[in-house]
Design a protein around this motif. Structure first.
Motif, PDB file in Angstrom:
ATOM      1  N   ASN A   1     -29.377   4.015  15.652  1.00  0.00           N
ATOM      2  CA  ASN A   1     -28.927   3.506  14.353  1.00  0.00           C
ATOM      3  C   ASN A   1     -27.948   2.363  14.592  1.00  0.00           C
ATOM      4  O   ASN A   1     -26.859   2.589  15.148  1.00  0.00           O
ATOM      5  N   ARG A   2     -28.320   1.145  14.194  1.00  0.00           N
ATOM      6  CA  ARG A   2     -27.427   0.010  14.342  1.00  0.00           C
ATOM      7  C   ARG A   2     -26.669  -0.198  13.020  1.00  0.00           C
ATOM      8  O   ARG A   2     -27.276  -0.373  11.970  1.00  0.00           O
ATOM      9  N   ARG A   3     -25.330  -0.193  13.111  1.00  0.00           N
ATOM     10  CA  ARG A   3     -24.496  -0.276  11.917  1.00  0.00           C
ATOM     11  C   ARG A   3     -23.696  -1.581  11.943  1.00  0.00           C
ATOM     12  O   ARG A   3     -23.173  -1.982  12.992  1.00  0.00           O
TER      13      ARG A   3
ATOM     14  N   GLN B   1     -17.611   3.906   6.111  1.00  0.00           N
ATOM     15  CA  GLN B   1     -17.625   5.308   6.507  1.00  0.00           C
ATOM     16  C   GLN B   1     -16.244   5.806   6.933  1.00  0.00           C
ATOM     17  O   GLN B   1     -16.089   6.973   7.310  1.00  0.00           O
ATOM     18  N   GLY B   2     -15.246   4.924   6.892  1.00  0.00           N
ATOM     19  CA  GLY B   2     -13.891   5.328   7.236  1.00  0.00           C
ATOM     20  C   GLY B   2     -13.500   5.039   8.668  1.00  0.00           C
ATOM     21  O   GLY B   2     -12.418   5.438   9.109  1.00  0.00           O
ATOM     22  N   GLY B   3     -14.348   4.345   9.419  1.00  0.00           N
ATOM     23  CA  GLY B   3     -14.046   4.017  10.807  1.00  0.00           C
ATOM     24  C   GLY B   3     -13.498   2.619  10.945  1.00  0.00           C
ATOM     25  O   GLY B   3     -13.231   1.922   9.960  1.00  0.00           O
ATOM     26  N   PRO B   4     -13.333   2.150  12.205  1.00  0.00           N
ATOM     27  CA  PRO B   4     -12.854   0.775  12.423  1.00  0.00           C
ATOM     28  C   PRO B   4     -13.913  -0.245  12.006  1.00  0.00           C
ATOM     29  O   PRO B   4     -15.117   0.015  12.075  1.00  0.00           O
ATOM     30  N   ARG B   5     -13.459  -1.431  11.580  1.00  0.00           N
ATOM     31  CA  ARG B   5     -14.371  -2.473  11.110  1.00  0.00           C
ATOM     32  C   ARG B   5     -14.955  -3.214  12.316  1.00  0.00           C
ATOM     33  O   ARG B   5     -14.519  -4.306  12.666  1.00  0.00           O
ATOM     34  N   SER B   6     -15.938  -2.592  12.947  1.00  0.00           N
ATOM     35  CA  SER B   6     -16.648  -3.231  14.059  1.00  0.00           C
ATOM     36  C   SER B   6     -18.049  -2.661  14.130  1.00  0.00           C
ATOM     37  O   SER B   6     -18.259  -1.463  13.886  1.00  0.00           O
TER      38      SER B   6
ATOM     39  N   ALA C   1     -27.355  12.454  14.043  1.00  0.00           N
ATOM     40  CA  ALA C   1     -26.405  13.555  13.879  1.00  0.00           C
ATOM     41  C   ALA C   1     -25.052  13.065  13.402  1.00  0.00           C
ATOM     42  O   ALA C   1     -24.322  13.783  12.696  1.00  0.00           O
ATOM     43  N   ASP C   2     -24.648  11.851  13.799  1.00  0.00           N
ATOM     44  CA  ASP C   2     -23.370  11.318  13.352  1.00  0.00           C
ATOM     45  C   ASP C   2     -23.346  11.158  11.830  1.00  0.00           C
ATOM     46  O   ASP C   2     -22.342  11.450  11.172  1.00  0.00           O
ATOM     47  N   TRP C   3     -24.452  10.671  11.293  1.00  0.00           N
ATOM     48  CA  TRP C   3     -24.543  10.493   9.837  1.00  0.00           C
ATOM     49  C   TRP C   3     -24.534  11.843   9.121  1.00  0.00           C
ATOM     50  O   TRP C   3     -23.851  12.035   8.122  1.00  0.00           O
ATOM     51  N   VAL C   4     -25.303  12.821   9.664  1.00  0.00           N
ATOM     52  CA  VAL C   4     -25.359  14.139   9.039  1.00  0.00           C
ATOM     53  C   VAL C   4     -23.984  14.793   9.040  1.00  0.00           C
ATOM     54  O   VAL C   4     -23.587  15.452   8.069  1.00  0.00           O
ATOM     55  N   ARG C   5     -23.216  14.607  10.098  1.00  0.00           N
ATOM     56  CA  ARG C   5     -21.902  15.227  10.204  1.00  0.00           C
ATOM     57  C   ARG C   5     -20.944  14.707   9.125  1.00  0.00           C
ATOM     58  O   ARG C   5     -20.073  15.430   8.637  1.00  0.00           O
TER      59      ARG C   5
ATOM     60  N   ARG D   1     -29.552  18.494   0.920  1.00  0.00           N
ATOM     61  CA  ARG D   1     -30.398  17.665   0.048  1.00  0.00           C
ATOM     62  C   ARG D   1     -30.562  16.260   0.598  1.00  0.00           C
ATOM     63  O   ARG D   1     -31.672  15.710   0.638  1.00  0.00           O
ATOM     64  N   ALA D   2     -29.443  15.605   1.027  1.00  0.00           N
ATOM     65  CA  ALA D   2     -29.504  14.228   1.490  1.00  0.00           C
ATOM     66  C   ALA D   2     -30.354  14.104   2.758  1.00  0.00           C
ATOM     67  O   ALA D   2     -31.170  13.178   2.900  1.00  0.00           O
ATOM     68  N   GLU D   3     -30.169  15.034   3.715  1.00  0.00           N
ATOM     69  CA  GLU D   3     -30.951  14.957   4.957  1.00  0.00           C
ATOM     70  C   GLU D   3     -32.426  15.204   4.674  1.00  0.00           C
ATOM     71  O   GLU D   3     -33.296  14.529   5.249  1.00  0.00           O
ATOM     72  N   ARG D   4     -32.741  16.157   3.790  1.00  0.00           N
ATOM     73  CA  ARG D   4     -34.144  16.428   3.470  1.00  0.00           C
ATOM     74  C   ARG D   4     -34.791  15.216   2.817  1.00  0.00           C
ATOM     75  O   ARG D   4     -35.937  14.861   3.122  1.00  0.00           O
ATOM     76  N   THR D   5     -34.053  14.523   1.925  1.00  0.00           N
ATOM     77  CA  THR D   5     -34.606  13.327   1.285  1.00  0.00           C
ATOM     78  C   THR D   5     -34.888  12.244   2.319  1.00  0.00           C
ATOM     79  O   THR D   5     -35.931  11.570   2.266  1.00  0.00           O
TER      80      THR D   5
END
Length: 816
Positions: free
Chosen positions: A390-392, A400-405, A412-416, A425-429
């Motif tokens: 996943n390239r962000r 997402q609340g992290g550093p701006r980089s 799994a990071d997104w699901v967490r 619901r969100a993961e199933r969609t």
């Protein structure tokens, strides 16, 4: 080193050369450069053609602007004229109502008998109104009863040919009528009138509700036009007041006589027929026939329009003056533009070579920019669905609340980060969207995330799924948008709406909506209950709703609803008949208020007019108002009676000195006041006999007074004279009888026998009584007259040695 190893690590010759040399333009870029070179030859020609075209377009835009400005100015003038006319006509209408109120209850004969007084009052009223010229009161035979401008009035004059008489004497006359212009028969001046039907006259021979004459106030159009001229700006505009049937009441350009009405079929009549409050249109002038731009505005509350107009020739002359100033600057500017075009062509050829190198970079980024434009990205992401990488973007990570980089993540990071309530619901969609079997190419959902600092954010995710020929998902590219403020606003609105509904239901307020186009009415649950329908049965239909209106109010409410569709405001109080809890039918009063609001999404598309309002039960208020009016009438009646009694006492009371006279009168008036207080406590229904006696004997203490008898409520007509008699008896006892010495006592007893009330007044322990007095005082005479004349009874007096014994009786018919 071998040749094979060397070849394995050295870059290809072509690649090295490419990295050192400048980018070679593609065939497409070369063709584009040649095309731009040819087009640059056309630049000088365009420098001549375009300015001339722009002048032409400018002239056309100026033409439109001049007409739009004229339309706006005329609309404002019409609005101002309508407001001015509304104030004038409302003042006349209020004056007519004031005259009707002054003449309420007077017959025609009474008015004629006091004609000088009414003539003076009408003349004073007309003098108070700047625009009014004269006032008339006309009987049902169209003959004047009194006038403001002539005394005595000429009764032989018959005004039945006036349109206001014909309209106001019709079966269904309007509340206020604005007449056509006419020439007065006395002054021969041009006038029009504002009139209404006389109400509540004193003519006994006229049936209730039948036509019994009318009242009119006449206005001079030239005086009204003077006020309207102040609303006009420079430019020769004309402002007129026109009735809905086309008759011109007043015009700022002057009128020597009655102007011809606007012929049928003209745009003005189409505006009136449509019912709109304001409109603009082009039409030929009634006088002169020249074409003109018109703006019409309905005068609120009256069948009259304020119409302002400006001749087309005046608008065209203004445009010619405007475009001439443009030409003065436009032609020199065209020459300057030609010189500039030659210089631009030279610079364009120089920049073309530079642009060729940049176009390659633009082409490489075109796809990325296109996606950004389509999705309106705030925070972008790209997921390789085959490798799971996943390239962000930097914005994504900050969201997402992290550093701006920028960085890379796993699924799994997104699901967490997903909120526990939304995680499944969100993961199933997401998984369903990227599955090979779904074939979906667009991804969209909203969910919450938990940031590292414990905060919660709402995310709106949108993406596009790229698939191969077999439908397998390869890459997802998309964006995240923080919609937390929007979600908070939606939640706050929902909570506010719930609180509003709760408050309305607690206060007994029902809400309703009426769509005239669909003839559909929508009610809240409280509104349905207010009208006595079953909320579980759904929305009542229009026929059932109308059927529950009180027959006496049904026609009026229909007319008010029609007027509300034009004015945009509905205010009414009416009665409905609904089922009562005991199965009978009850009548209640309802107050309804509504305003017209635009509604989008109707069956015809676009915006439709819709009335939205509230309604609530005002039955208790109506009953209280009726009771208050009845009580006020009763208080007025009793006050008049009390004043009459006091007036009579003043005439017949005698005394040896002014001080004695004051003392006697104070005692009698106070007795009357105490009775009035008792009557007021029982809302003028009457007073208890025992309380009347207690109030008179209270100063002498309970130990010296004995009372016995049944509770007896006396009507107000009996209580007042009886209290005066008891006061005189108490006064005599205090001066000459048992209450004049400390050891004296008084016994009062009463009972009823058949249709009579009997009362015994027995004094003991007072000064010895030798016999009846040699002469009767006024107080004794008043006592006897009260019982024998006013109460229809009798009085007997025995002068025993121990004190006076007085026995009285009066008819029970006076008992409430």
């Amino acid at each position: 080193m071998s040749a094979g190893e060397s070849s394995s690590i050295a870059p290809p010759t072509g690649q090295a050369a490419s990295s050192e040399a400048a980018p070679v333009p593609s065939a497409r870029h070369l063709a584009a450069r040649r095309r731009r070179a040819r087009l640059s030859l056309l630049l000088p020609l365009a420098a001549l053609v375009v300015p001339l075209a722009l002048l032409g377009v400018g002239a056309w835009l100026s033409w439109r602007s001049v007409w739009e400005d004229a339309t706006l100015q005329l609309s404002r003038t019409a609005d101002a004229g309508a407001e001015y006319a509304a104030r004038v006509l409302e003042a006349q209408a209020l004056a007519v109502a004031r005259i009707n109120e002054r003449l309420r209850g007077l017959s025609d004969a009474a008015i004629q008998g006091d004609e000088r007084r009414w003539h003076d009052e009408l003349k004073t009223l007309v003098d108070e109104l700047p625009q009014a010229d004269l006032a008339y009161v006309i009987d049902r035979n169209a003959q004047p009863l009194v006038a403001s401008n002539v005394f005595p009035v000429r009764r032989e004059m018959v005004l039945a040919d006036r349109d206001y008489f014909a309209m106001l004497s019709s079966p269904n006359p309007p509340e206020i009528y604005v007449s056509r212009p006419f020439v007065g028969r006395w002054e021969r001046q041009l006038l029009f009138s504002v009139g209404r039907v006389r109400r509540e006259t004193g003519n006994a021979e006229v049936a209730a509700g039948a036509f019994d004459g009318l009242i009119i106030l006449s206005i001079r159009p030239d005086v009204l036009a003077e006020g309207m001229r102040r609303l006009l700006g420079p430019g020769g505009d004309v402002l007129a007041l026109v009735r809905e049937d086309g008759y011109i009441l007043s015009r700022t350009s002057g009128q020597d006589g009655i102007l011809p009405p606007i012929p049928p079929g003209r745009p003005f009549h189409e505006v009136v027929a449509s019912g709109v409050a304001s409109a603009t249109y082009s039409a030929a002038s009634v006088v002169g026939g020249a074409q003109a731009l018109n703006a019409a505005r309905r005068v609120e509350g009256f069948p009259v329009y304020a119409v302002s107009l400006r001749l087309d020739s005046a608008i065209a002359a203004h445009w010619r003056r405007t475009i001439a100033s443009h030409m003065i600057f436009g032609l020199p500017a065209t020459l300057m533009l030609l010189l500039l075009a030659l210089r631009v062509r030279r610079d364009q050829l120089r920049l073309d070579a530079i642009n060729a190198g940049l176009e390659s970079d633009v082409e490489r980024n075109a796809d990325r920019l296109d996606r950004a434009a389509r999705f309106g990205l705030v925070a972008t992401f790209e997921i390789d669905l085959r490798t799971g990488i996943n390239r962000r973007s930097a914005e994504y990570m900050a969201l997402q609340g992290g550093p701006r980089s920028a960085g890379e993540e796993r699924h799994a990071d997104w699901v967490r980060r997903l909120h526990p309530d939304d995680r499944e619901r969100a993961e199933r969609t997401f998984l369903d969207s990227v599955s090979d079997a779904s074939g979906v190419t667009e991804y969209s959902q909203s969910y919450r995330i938990v940031t590292p600092d414990g905060g919660t954010r709402w995310i709106a995710a949108r993406g596009e799924i790229e698939r191969d020929a077999e439908g397998r998902a390869l890459v997802m590219r998309g964006a995240h948008v923080d919609v937390t403020p929007l979600r908070s606003t939606e939640q706050a609105l929902a909570e506010s709406d719930a609180r509003l509904r709760l408050a309305q239901e607690a206060a007994g307020i029902g809400t309703w909506e009426w769509s005239p186009a669909a003839r559909q009415i929508t009610w809240s649950r409280k509104m349905i209950e207010l009208w006595g329908f079953d909320p579980e049965a759904g929305q009542p239909d229009l026929a059932a709703t109308v059927a529950r209106l009180h027959p006496a109010d049904r026609g009026r409410v229909r007319r008010e609803m029609v007027m509300a569709q034009r004015s945009g405001v509905f205010r009414s109080e009416f009665r409905i008949r609904r089922p009562a809890p005991d199965g009978e039918t009850e009548t209640i009063w309802i107050t309804a208020r509504a305003r017209r609001l635009p509604f989008y999404g109707g069956p015809k598309g676009g915006a439709e007019a819709q009335l939205m309002g509230v309604a609530y039960d005002v039955t208790e208020r109506k009953l209280a108002e009726e009771q208050t009016a009845l009580l006020a009438h009763e208080v007025e009646h009793r006050a008049k009676n009390a004043l009459a009694v006091v007036s009579g006492l003043l005439r017949v009371t005698t005394a040896e000195s002014p001080e004695a006279f004051i003392q006697i009168m104070e005692g009698r008036v106070q007795a009357l006041a105490r009775t009035m207080t008792l009557l007021g406590q029982y809302r003028w229904r009457g007073a208890l006999l025992k309380e009347l006696i207690q109030h008179e004997l209270a100063p002498f203490g309970e130990t010296r007074i004995a009372m016995s008898g049944p509770g007896l409520m006396l009507g107000s007509e009996v209580a007042q004279p009886l209290s005066m008699a008891l006061h005189e008896m108490t006064t005599n006892a205090a001066k000459y009888g048992a209450l004049s010495v400390p050891g004296g006592r008084l016994e009062v007893s009463w009972w009823t026998e058949g249709e009579m009330v009997h009362l015994i007044w027995r004094e003991t322990g007072g000064p010895r009584v030798e016999g009846p007095p040699h002469r009767q005082s006024f107080g004794t005479q008043l006592i006897r007259q009260t019982f024998e004349n006013r109460l229809g009874g009798q009085m007997w007096q025995r002068w025993e040695p121990g004190g006076l014994v007085c026995e009285v009786s009066f008819e029970l018919g006076g008992v409430a």
